[in-house]
Design a protein around this motif. Structure first.
Motif, PDB file in Angstrom:
ATOM      1  N   GLU A 248     -21.310  47.009 -10.515  1.00 46.95           N
ATOM      2  CA  GLU A 248     -21.487  46.989  -9.070  1.00 46.95           C
ATOM      3  C   GLU A 248     -22.928  46.688  -8.702  1.00 46.95           C
ATOM      4  OE1 GLU A 248     -19.983  51.114  -8.696  1.00 46.95           O
ATOM      5  OE2 GLU A 248     -21.741  51.438  -7.411  1.00 46.95           O
ATOM      6  N   GLU A 256     -25.233  48.508 -11.693  1.00 45.52           N
ATOM      7  CA  GLU A 256     -24.678  49.369 -12.749  1.00 45.52           C
ATOM      8  C   GLU A 256     -23.481  48.727 -13.432  1.00 45.52           C
ATOM      9  OE1 GLU A 256     -23.331  52.852 -10.700  1.00 45.52           O
ATOM     10  OE2 GLU A 256     -25.360  53.569 -10.253  1.00 45.52           O
ATOM     11  N   TYR A 266     -18.460  57.871  -8.856  1.00 48.11           N
ATOM     12  CA  TYR A 266     -19.554  57.086  -9.452  1.00 48.11           C
ATOM     13  C   TYR A 266     -20.854  57.199  -8.661  1.00 48.11           C
ATOM     14  CZ  TYR A 266     -16.311  55.997 -13.002  1.00 48.11           C
ATOM     15  OH  TYR A 266     -15.450  56.166 -14.052  1.00 48.11           O
ATOM     16  N   GLY A 267     -20.877  58.076  -7.660  1.00 52.78           N
ATOM     17  CA  GLY A 267     -22.137  58.577  -7.141  1.00 52.78           C
ATOM     18  C   GLY A 267     -22.732  57.963  -5.891  1.00 52.78           C
TER      19      GLY A 267
END
Ligand SMILES: [Ca+2]
Length: 385
Positions: A248, A256, A266-267
């Motif tokens: 991404e 990432e 995923y944050g």
């Protein structure tokens, strides 16, 4: 005198032929020369198969050897052995071709040879603005029939940024669809009540698999497989596993590569290795409990788009490597993996100075690459032995 006329006529003929060839060159593969490249593990040549593609975005290999290519403005084209089909595929749905939106990825059903089904992801209009959608259709006689929209990102919002979107089938026959946070809606990526900033998993007819991680949980959309994503424009199944990897775009820095696991966060934007384009801090955290860490991240950004694992025989020393297209730093990135760790990276195709939008291994074991420009190309990498 007569002979002189013959030679003048002949000259005229050749001049017209040259003009005709020149006017066709926008779509002629011969417009770009074959280049030789050296790299750490393989020397290869870059063979242009088609040029003049308008921001090509995704590609899929038909069983008869032809290649489907999407163009962001909304056309689906066929590249045959001798170049492009003169007319785009008919029946493609109307798309929201604005900003990063438009016609995006294309994928064949795993059983395409028997059922002729293909899937397209695209930005679609609707109440509230636009959002990522997926249509399933039957591909027959170079046209799409029996169209059925099997997924619509909810909610639709305004703006032309961060639609994702890639399509990938898992070995169990489920379809993964990646999306983005739609630019101005990054906080939504932490919400399970919206599809914004998620990857969803569907059955091939668009229904929700019973074993989806949030199926049956109140307040969560059952299509969601993973969340906390910023803008996922690369997904591929790792060979020999049932696991899909994705990359991404970060903001300024912090792109990432992630391994997609059911129900994981995923944050984004709670943790990130990047900062805002303005230089402002988005989060002072790069890690937090309950949030996944990437396999690798890039600062500065490479702007990744498209990815595939090499699993063929033509480039034996690349087997198991992960290939990622880079838009911002105009190269094809080769990652060497050991287990789930990245132990080496190499930049290929830098000399082209082209934004790489997509990379896929063909059934012939060669690598195919799309360049992103108004005069985009389909290139094939072939080994030099
Ligand atoms: Ca992350």
């Amino acid at each position: 005198m007569f002979l002189r006329w013959i030679s003048i006529a002949r000259l005229f003929f050749f001049a017209m032929a040259a003009l005709l060839l020149a006017s066709c060159s926008a779509r002629s593969p011969q417009a770009v020369e074959i280049r030789l490249e050296r790299s750490e593990r393989h020397d290869f040549r870059i063979v242009p198969l088609a040029a003049g593609l308008e921001h090509p975005w995704g590609l899929a290999f038909l069983p008869d050897g032809r290649i489907l290519v999407t163009e962001r403005e909304g056309d689906l084209r066929i590249v045959g052995p001798d170049g492009l089909a003169p007319e785009p595929v008919g029946g493609v749905p109307d798309v929201y071709a604005s900003g990063q939106g438009g016609l995006l990825d294309v994928a064949l059903h795993p059983d395409f040879a028997a059922n002729g089904l293909i899937y397209l992801s695209y930005a679609g209009r609707g109440p509230g603005g636009a959002g990522t959608e997926v249509v399933r259709a039957r591909f027959t006689e170079n046209s799409l029939k029996e169209l059925e929209v099997i997924f619509r990102q909810r909610p639709k919002v305004s703006g032309g940024r961060h639609f994702g979107s890639r399509l990938a089938f898992a070995p169990d026959g489920t379809l993964f669809i990646s999306m983005g946070d739609r630019g101005g809606y990054m906080r939504e990526a932490q919400s399970l009540a919206s599809h914004i900033g998620t990857v969803v998993r569907l059955n091939d007819d668009g229904s929700v698999p019973e074993d989806n991680p949030f199926a049956g949980r109140g307040g969560a959309l059952p299509e969601i497989f993973s969340y906390g994503h910023r803008n996922v424009q690369g997904m591929a199944l790792r060979p020999g596993t049932d696991t899909i990897w994705a990359h991404e775009h970060g903001p300024r820095g912090g792109d990432e590569v992630n391994i997609l696991r059911p129900g994981r966060n995923y944050g984004w934007p709670a943790i990130t290795y990047g900062i805002d384009y303005s230089g402002a801090i988005i989060s002072d955290k790069t890690a937090a409990p309950g949030m996944e860490q990437p396999v690798v991240y890039w600062v500065p950004s490479i702007a990744p788009s498209g990815m595939d694992f090499y699993r063929g025989d033509e480039f034996p020393n690349w087997r198991g490597n992960l290939f990622v297209g880079a838009l911002a730093r105009t190269h094809l990135r080769r990652l060497t993996l050991e287990g789930d760790r990245v132990v080496g990276e190499e930049k290929l195709l830098e000399g082209l100075e082209e934004r790489i939008r997509a990379v896929k291994q063909g059934p012939d074991g060669l690598l195919y690459v799309l360049t992103d420009s108004p005069d985009g190309q389909l290139l094939r990498l072939e080994p030099v032995r």
